[in-house]
Design an enzyme around this catalytic site. Structure first.
Site, mmCIF file in Angstrom:
data_model
loop_
_atom_site.group_PDB
_atom_site.id
_atom_site.type_symbol
_atom_site.label_atom_id
_atom_site.label_comp_id
_atom_site.label_asym_id
_atom_site.label_seq_id
_atom_site.Cartn_x
_atom_site.Cartn_y
_atom_site.Cartn_z
ATOM 1 N N GLU A 1 66.035 49.549 -21.823
ATOM 2 C CA GLU A 1 67.074 48.972 -20.575
ATOM 3 C C GLU A 1 67.205 48.794 -20.109
ATOM 4 O O GLU A 1 67.064 48.175 -19.183
ATOM 5 C CB GLU A 1 67.490 50.675 -20.487
ATOM 6 C CG GLU A 1 67.273 52.103 -21.341
ATOM 7 C CD GLU A 1 67.477 53.296 -20.940
ATOM 8 O OE1 GLU A 1 67.778 53.274 -19.874
ATOM 9 O OE2 GLU A 1 67.632 54.172 -21.174
ATOM 10 N N GLU B 1 67.448 58.194 -30.207
ATOM 11 C CA GLU B 1 67.501 59.206 -29.151
ATOM 12 C C GLU B 1 69.089 59.391 -29.667
ATOM 13 O O GLU B 1 69.953 59.904 -28.743
ATOM 14 C CB GLU B 1 67.792 58.594 -27.379
ATOM 15 C CG GLU B 1 66.020 57.765 -26.913
ATOM 16 C CD GLU B 1 66.335 57.057 -25.588
ATOM 17 O OE1 GLU B 1 67.274 57.479 -24.994
ATOM 18 O OE2 GLU B 1 65.441 56.858 -25.569
#
Ligand code: 9MR
Length: 372
Positions: A163, A267
């Protein structure tokens, strides 16, 4: 009636009686994601330590039979493995690796460098003042060397940086960025490779269908390669909702593959709950106040909504199948709906249904559909 014919009749009756039992057994055996996708890509799940230690036989059997890959939901993150400087804690990670080994599952390391779940000591000196670039690089090197070194040979690959890119394509102004500068990403990949030259290395992020982010990720892949650094795959986290744009999502798979790296959904889950604003994200600090209207399925999902999710999942897996030569792994973020982080994100205390298995570990209708 002769002896022979009465024997045959008994046999027939026994077979008829046993049929439902065998049919059920056959269906249970067929209903395995792991088997269905074995020639295409790994299929994984994120697990927590409660599931490893107390999950119970039913959950363990399900994890074992359905998944060929495991990722630690939390126990390999910086705050878990190095909560205090130079004090490393690998007990949970080791237990998780052992659990996967027994089940013959591939383990992914998640994650080395992330702005969240990194203890504050990482960035400050003992007076609470932010450290300088050299100290920060030393700490990063030590952390990566120790963690990757510890799991060497046991973990197939690492989410090296997680991220690092904002929705507009700019680099996130995290502590790593602010203290080291933009080369912290290169350094992280370099250290991870030095620590385990055999480990695969990944960049992992959410909202990867966003074109601005897609372009920034492509730039990142090119930059790492231009500096002679290893990058094996891009992890598209895939925290999706029913209104996610699958066209743009597919375009990202194609774009990353074109750069010569593999693609993974790392995810995956598909929320059925309303998102409270117009900008969906998996940024962990996002938070909205609870309202009853935002929690429409607290007593059970409607057949209509389940059908919508079934349709979405079938579409999504058609995309994965179509691109399976570029895709190495599809990992769901959790085992059952009851354990999903989505019940508390971005609104605390809701009841979501984002995963392949429900609260009683029952398979969703779409699981059978995608297997078929
Ligand atoms: O699922 C994880 C949850 O249990 C933790 O409380 C949370 C803390 O930041 O992290 C969750 O996992 C995140 C993952 O590590 C990185 N991408 C976003 C995931 C959901 O927040």
């Amino acid at each position: 009636m002769t002896n022979n014919s009465s024997n045959s009749l008994v046999k027939l009756m026994l077979m008829l009686l046993a049929f439902p039992f065998f049919a059920q057994k056959m269906e249970a055996q067929q209903l395995s994601l792991r088997d269905a996708f074995q020639d295409k890509f790994l299929i994984g799940t994120a697990i927590n330590m409660w599931q490893v230690r107390q999950g119970g036989e039913k959950m363990h059997n399900l994890i074992k039979s359905q998944y060929s890959a495991i990722v630690a939901e939390n126990c390999m993150k910086a705050e878990a493995v190095q909560p205090i400087e130079n004090i490393f804690n690998f007990k949970d990670g080791d237990d998780l690796v052992e659990f996967a080994r027994k089940n013959n599952q591939v383990v992914t390391g998640h994650c080395l460098i992330w702005h969240s779940q990194t203890p504050t000591w990482f960035f400050n000196n003992d007076k609470g003042v932010q450290v300088d670039r050299e100290t920060m690089i030393d700490r990063m090197r030590k952390h990566i060397y120790t963690v990757v070194g510890h799991f060497k040979g046991k973990v197939k690959g690492w989410d090296v940086v997680n991220e690092a890119i904002e929705g507009d394509g700019s680099l996130r102004r995290s502590n790593f960025y602010n203290i080291i500068g933009e080369d912290y990403i290169r350094l992280a990949f370099q250290f991870a490779h030095e620590a385990d030259p055999d480990a695969e290395l990944y960049y992992n992020d959410y909202s990867m269908d966003n074109p601005a982010k897609r372009e920034a990720v492509i730039k990142l892949i090119r930059d790492l390669k231009a500096h002679g650094l290893r990058i094996d795959a891009i992890g598209m986290q895939s925290h999706l909702g029913l209104d996610s744009n699958l066209k743009q999502y597919e375009q990202s798979i194609e774009a990353y593959a074109k750069e010569g790296v593999k693609v993974m959904a790392t995810e995956l889950e598909v929320s059925v709950l309303p998102w409270p604003s117009d900008q969906q994200t998996a940024e962990i600090s996002t938070n909205f106040a609870y309202q009853e209207t935002l929690n429409p399925f607290k007593n059970g999902i409607t057949a209509e909504m389940q059908a919508k999710q079934d349709k979405f999942m079938v579409e999504l897996f058609k995309i994965y199948k179509k691109h399976s030569k570029d895709i190495t792994r599809i990992t769901f973020w959790g085992v059952s709906d009851g354990d999903s982080w989505k019940n508390d994100f971005p609104v605390k205390g809701r009841t979501d249904y984002p995963l392949p298995f429900g609260r009683n570990l029952e398979a969703k209708p779409w699981v059978k559909k995608i297997i078929d």
